[in-house]
Design an enzyme around this catalytic site. Structure first.
Site, PDB file in Angstrom:
ATOM      1  N   HIS A   3       0.831  -1.200   0.000  1.00 10.99           N
ATOM      2  CA  HIS A   3       0.000   0.000   0.000  1.00 10.99           C
ATOM      3  C   HIS A   3       0.872   1.261   0.000  1.00 10.99           C
ATOM      4  CE1 HIS A   3      -3.945  -1.670   0.312  1.00 10.99           C
ATOM      5  NE2 HIS A   3      -3.736  -2.258   1.479  1.00 10.99           N
ATOM      6  N   CYS A  27      -0.632   1.497  -5.747  1.00  9.12           N
ATOM      7  CA  CYS A  27      -1.704   2.250  -6.386  1.00  9.12           C
ATOM      8  C   CYS A  27      -1.299   3.705  -6.591  1.00  9.12           C
ATOM      9  CB  CYS A  27      -2.964   2.194  -5.533  1.00  9.12           C
ATOM     10  SG  CYS A  27      -3.701   0.562  -5.440  1.00  9.12           S
TER      11      CYS A  27
END
Length: 291
Positions: free
Chosen positions: A157, A219
């Protein structure tokens, strides 16, 4: 004591605590990650060399089965997920969760990216629980032990308030290197490509014949997560001596907990305000009486 002053001071103190939360939580997260890395290194160093070789050999056998198509690769950049997902199955006697399993919580290796000060444990799978702790290996891609025609995918993440992880992955440049330490072996990769892709563009995760690649995925844009940012490296052979010598070194993070200084100063300021306000509210002397 003027309760208004005490109330304002309390609100200010709570505001400082809220502002300090990200850096405090991140420090503890990095501390825990560093302890896991230390434990991993200690476990590997204490293991018998024959067992380490067997673990690596089993991982290579799994990777060979992937190339032969005996195991569904299943690597996808799922539009509905913040991270790559896998629909892989592991027939043929392989138990993915037990391969390269160095600890009960599924740690398999250590990822180091010097350019952005990353030193994280690598876990099996990419479940949300796993990715809150460190880097996940995408099941259905090659286990990170190297080899011809192999492509491992590691994901983490970015943008979490309580952990740094891959926050600065987009700062890596062509030519930067990263290393994977796995069961006593050191693999070094040099970045040759960085790209932003749509979730359904997973072609970049496929292996190339004769190549040994690892792709780091997160991301992007930060907080929006509509695309995937990919950093792909190709293995350097032979492994640089400096990387071999650095293997097993204790993590340098987290650094000094500067948040403790801010917290201590805030507590001192709050107590001082309360004390001063209390003294100001006390009578300074007896009232005079006129006869």
């Amino acid at each position: 004591m003027p309760w208004g002053t005490a109330g304002v001071a309390l609100l200010a103190f709570l505001g400082v605590l809220v502002m300090l939360y990200p850096s405090t939580a991140s420090w503890f997260s990095q501390y825990n990650q560093s302890q896991i890395v230390v434990s991993l290194d200690d476990t590997v160093s204490e293991e018998q060399p024959s067992l380490l070789r067997t673990a690596i050999s089993d991982a290579h056998a799994y990777n060979s089965a992937l190339i032969r198509g005996e195991i569904d690769r299943g690597a996808m950049l799922d539009p509905s997920s913040n991270v790559p997902t896998s629909h892989a199955s592991t027939p043929g006697g392989f138990d993915y969760d037990q391969l390269l399993r160095a600890s009960a919580d599924g740690v398999m290796a250590r990822l180091r990216i010097p350019a952005i000060n990353v030193d994280l444990p690598i876990y099996h799978g990419t479940s949300e629980t796993t990715l809150l702790k460190g880097v996940g290996h995408l099941e259905g891609t090659s286990l990170p032990v190297g080899g011809d025609s192999q492509h491992s995918v590691l994901t983490a993440h970015r943008g979490l308030p309580e952990a740094v992880l891959f926050n600065e992955l987009d700062q890596l440049e062509i030519g930067d290197t990263f290393t994977i330490e796995v069961f006593g072996e050191v693999l070094t990769y040099r970045v040759f490509e960085t790209q932003t892709v749509l979730p359904d563009e997973s072609q970049s995760l496929l292996p190339e014949y004769g190549k040994d690649h690892v792709t780091l995925v997160t991301c992007t844009p930060l907080g929006i997560n509509s695309h995937r940012y990919l950093v792909t490296g190709e293995r350097i052979l032979p492994t640089p001596v400096a990387d071999i010598e650095a293997a097993g070194a204790r993590p340098e993070i987290p650094g000094f907990p500067w948040w403790t200084v801010a917290l201590g100063g805030s507590i001192l300021a709050y107590v001082s305000i309360i004390v001063v306000a209390g003294r100001t509210a006390r009578p300074t002397g007896e009232e005079s009486v006129t006869l």
